[in-house]
Design an enzyme around this catalytic site. Sequence first.
Site, mmCIF file in Angstrom:
data_model
loop_
_atom_site.group_PDB
_atom_site.id
_atom_site.type_symbol
_atom_site.label_atom_id
_atom_site.label_comp_id
_atom_site.label_asym_id
_atom_site.label_seq_id
_atom_site.Cartn_x
_atom_site.Cartn_y
_atom_site.Cartn_z
ATOM 1 N N ASP A 55 0.809 -1.156 0.110
ATOM 2 C CA ASP A 55 0.012 0.003 0.086
ATOM 3 C C ASP A 55 0.790 1.246 -0.053
ATOM 4 O OD1 ASP A 55 -2.125 -1.871 0.217
ATOM 5 O OD2 ASP A 55 -1.920 -1.784 2.480
ATOM 6 N N LYS B 204 2.403 2.227 -4.932
ATOM 7 C CA LYS B 204 3.110 1.705 -6.290
ATOM 8 C C LYS B 204 2.234 1.595 -7.697
ATOM 9 C CE LYS B 204 3.413 -2.490 -4.313
ATOM 10 N NZ LYS B 204 2.829 -2.084 -2.801
ATOM 11 N N ASN C 55 -4.857 -10.587 -3.714
ATOM 12 C CA ASN C 55 -4.805 -9.952 -2.447
ATOM 13 C C ASN C 55 -4.335 -8.329 -2.495
ATOM 14 O OD1 ASN C 55 -2.198 -10.780 -3.368
ATOM 15 N ND2 ASN C 55 -1.452 -11.521 -1.576
ATOM 16 N N GLY D 196 -3.912 -4.452 -4.439
ATOM 17 C CA GLY D 196 -4.966 -3.522 -4.772
ATOM 18 C C GLY D 196 -4.205 -2.361 -5.468
ATOM 19 N N HIS D 197 -4.039 -2.104 -6.484
ATOM 20 C CA HIS D 197 -3.550 -0.859 -7.100
ATOM 21 C C HIS D 197 -4.333 0.107 -7.512
ATOM 22 C CE1 HIS D 197 0.426 -3.655 -7.371
ATOM 23 N NE2 HIS D 197 0.004 -3.445 -6.268
ATOM 24 N N GLN E 47 2.269 -6.218 -2.882
ATOM 25 C CA GLN E 47 2.727 -6.037 -1.464
ATOM 26 C C GLN E 47 3.985 -5.371 -1.278
ATOM 27 O OE1 GLN E 47 1.893 -9.724 -2.712
ATOM 28 N NE2 GLN E 47 -0.266 -8.676 -2.594
ATOM 29 N N PRO F 247 -9.623 -0.648 7.639
ATOM 30 C CA PRO F 247 -8.800 0.423 7.965
ATOM 31 C C PRO F 247 -7.530 -0.205 8.210
ATOM 32 C CG PRO F 247 -10.603 -0.096 9.985
ATOM 33 C CD PRO F 247 -10.720 -1.170 8.815
ATOM 34 N N ARG F 248 -6.566 0.975 7.744
ATOM 35 C CA ARG F 248 -5.195 0.314 7.949
ATOM 36 C C ARG F 248 -4.585 0.775 9.232
ATOM 37 N NH1 ARG F 248 -3.972 2.413 1.833
ATOM 38 N NH2 ARG F 248 -4.770 0.477 0.756
ATOM 39 N N LYS G 240 2.568 10.230 -0.844
ATOM 40 C CA LYS G 240 1.913 10.902 0.200
ATOM 41 C C LYS G 240 2.338 12.087 0.829
ATOM 42 C CE LYS G 240 -2.044 8.235 0.852
ATOM 43 N NZ LYS G 240 -2.774 7.387 1.255
ATOM 44 N N GLY H 196 0.128 13.893 -4.660
ATOM 45 C CA GLY H 196 -1.543 13.837 -4.746
ATOM 46 C C GLY H 196 -1.751 12.517 -5.539
HETATM 47 P P1 IMP Z 1 -2.379 -12.978 2.492
HETATM 48 O O1 IMP Z 1 -1.555 -12.483 1.375
HETATM 49 O O2 IMP Z 1 -3.952 -12.597 2.024
HETATM 50 O O3 IMP Z 1 -2.420 -14.322 2.787
HETATM 51 O O4 IMP Z 1 -2.196 -11.933 3.458
HETATM 52 C C1 IMP Z 1 -1.169 -12.154 4.403
HETATM 53 C C2 IMP Z 1 -0.974 -10.723 5.121
HETATM 54 O O5 IMP Z 1 -0.323 -9.863 3.961
HETATM 55 C C3 IMP Z 1 -2.017 -10.052 5.648
HETATM 56 O O6 IMP Z 1 -1.639 -9.336 6.679
HETATM 57 C C4 IMP Z 1 -2.645 -9.223 4.716
HETATM 58 O O7 IMP Z 1 -3.216 -7.847 4.951
HETATM 59 C C5 IMP Z 1 -1.357 -8.754 3.950
HETATM 60 N N1 IMP Z 1 -1.356 -8.292 2.512
HETATM 61 C C6 IMP Z 1 -1.714 -9.044 1.507
HETATM 62 N N2 IMP Z 1 -1.720 -8.288 0.440
HETATM 63 C C7 IMP Z 1 -1.692 -6.961 0.771
HETATM 64 C C8 IMP Z 1 -1.703 -5.680 0.080
HETATM 65 O O8 IMP Z 1 -1.630 -5.743 -1.170
HETATM 66 N N3 IMP Z 1 -1.502 -4.737 0.773
HETATM 67 C C9 IMP Z 1 -1.148 -4.770 2.144
HETATM 68 N N4 IMP Z 1 -1.155 -6.039 2.637
HETATM 69 C C10 IMP Z 1 -1.318 -6.949 1.960
#
Ligand code: IMP
Length: 432
Positions: free
Chosen positions: A13, A16, A38, A40-41, A225, A309-310, A336, A421
């Site tokens: 997050d 990227k 997993n 999200g860009h 990630q 929420p992060r 940011k 921004g």
């Molecule tokens: P998994 O990848 O779904 O197995 O999750 C493992 C850990 O990586 C968890 O803490 C998720 O919140 C975190 N995680 C996985 N993908 C992302 C991402 O794209 N951004 C932030 N955290 C991630």
Amino acid sequence: MPLEIVVGTQWGDEGKGRIVDLLAKRADLVVRYNGGDNAGHTVTVDEHTFKLHLIPSGVIHAHTFGVLGNGMVINPATLIKEMDMLRSAGVEINPQRLSLSYAAHLITPMHQALDRAQEISRGQGQIGTTGRGIGPAYADKASRRGLRVQDMLDGDALCEKLRQHIREGNLWLERLYGAQPLDEHSVVEEYSAYAATLRPYISDGGAMVWKALSEGKCILAEGAQGTLLDLDFGTYPYVTSSNPTAAGALLGMGIGAVPAKCVIGITKAFQTRVGEGPFPTELSGEMAGRLRGTGANPWDEFGTTTGRPRRVGWLDGVLLRYAVRTNGLTELTLTKLDILSGLPHIHFCTSYTTPSGQSFDDLPYGPADLSDFSPVYEELPGWQEDVSRVRRWDDLPAPAREYIRRIEAVSGVPVRRISVGPERDQVIEIES
Ligand code: IMP
């Protein structure tokens, strides 16, 4: 070799997607090398905000070719949905623009069901996964019983492999986790339809990347990630199941030890994390709320994939130095910076200390929770000005420049770019 690798230096997050979108202006091939949906860009272009989970963000530029690399695990349902979403926003998606590596692995509903069941069974020790089946899909890959993209080339063989996969998985679901089994028939039917749609996109991604490199074309490798979620280098076991770090880029694109022209570390001006696990500089209360935002804006700190929420905190220089070392970073892009405007002071962690007074300036190994390590902060002056319209280094307020110079001194690598921004043009390029 004209290879540029983009990695996250934190827990994902970092922003990227929008930086890849920027760098893709000069790229021919954009390759995603790890993870699955997993990730999200988010990329904002004029009135469109694209939320991409699988397709490399660089394909939004019409001149690029996108590759989903062999290091990925692919949920075909998400991929097809994402292709449709891009098409409806006017982005051309066809086999002349996008390729799916034959050796990438497939995520199935069984992987998702096992992910959820395993999280429940961990009780207090939950990882906080995204529930997208990532861990079980990579576990199947490592135990040599995974389904690969190339299995979609032969419809009958795919059905047989899926049946076997669901039967085995149901044993785990029912007997070990006491969960509901899945219906074999409906999964087979669903995946046969996906295979028909995706077949024209399947190719040898590694061979494509190699050919492009040998023709002098520019390759942009896009990681998902971040370093601290890396299976080997991250805060294990609170990590994902792939290798987001730069070495993972080579493996996940299907090429050997090709030297990169640059390894660009994307670093948010503060620290965030979703899911469980250690976070030495974590904040709570009013300051946390201030950095996180309310969720009203797309750039507020809420998960793109899960909406969670992060957790937020001050920038951690110890972890940043660690990211420089584990990725071989050659430069940083800071994102940011605008969010820090208006704060009286900024804290920047430069080392950790223990109750016995021991000091650490590298990530200590051993304890999984880091709870004995307290951050040591430098307090730097804040700035009140809105920086979102600044486009030149010299126009940044002096305290903002001071903060960035400290980040360079502590990390040992230059900051070459600063985003202020979410829009494409809200970037300050810094000449070397
Ligand atoms: P998994 O990848 O779904 O197995 O999750 C493992 C850990 O990586 C968890 O803490 C998720 O919140 C975190 N995680 C996985 N993908 C992302 C991402 O794209 N951004 C932030 N955290 C991630």
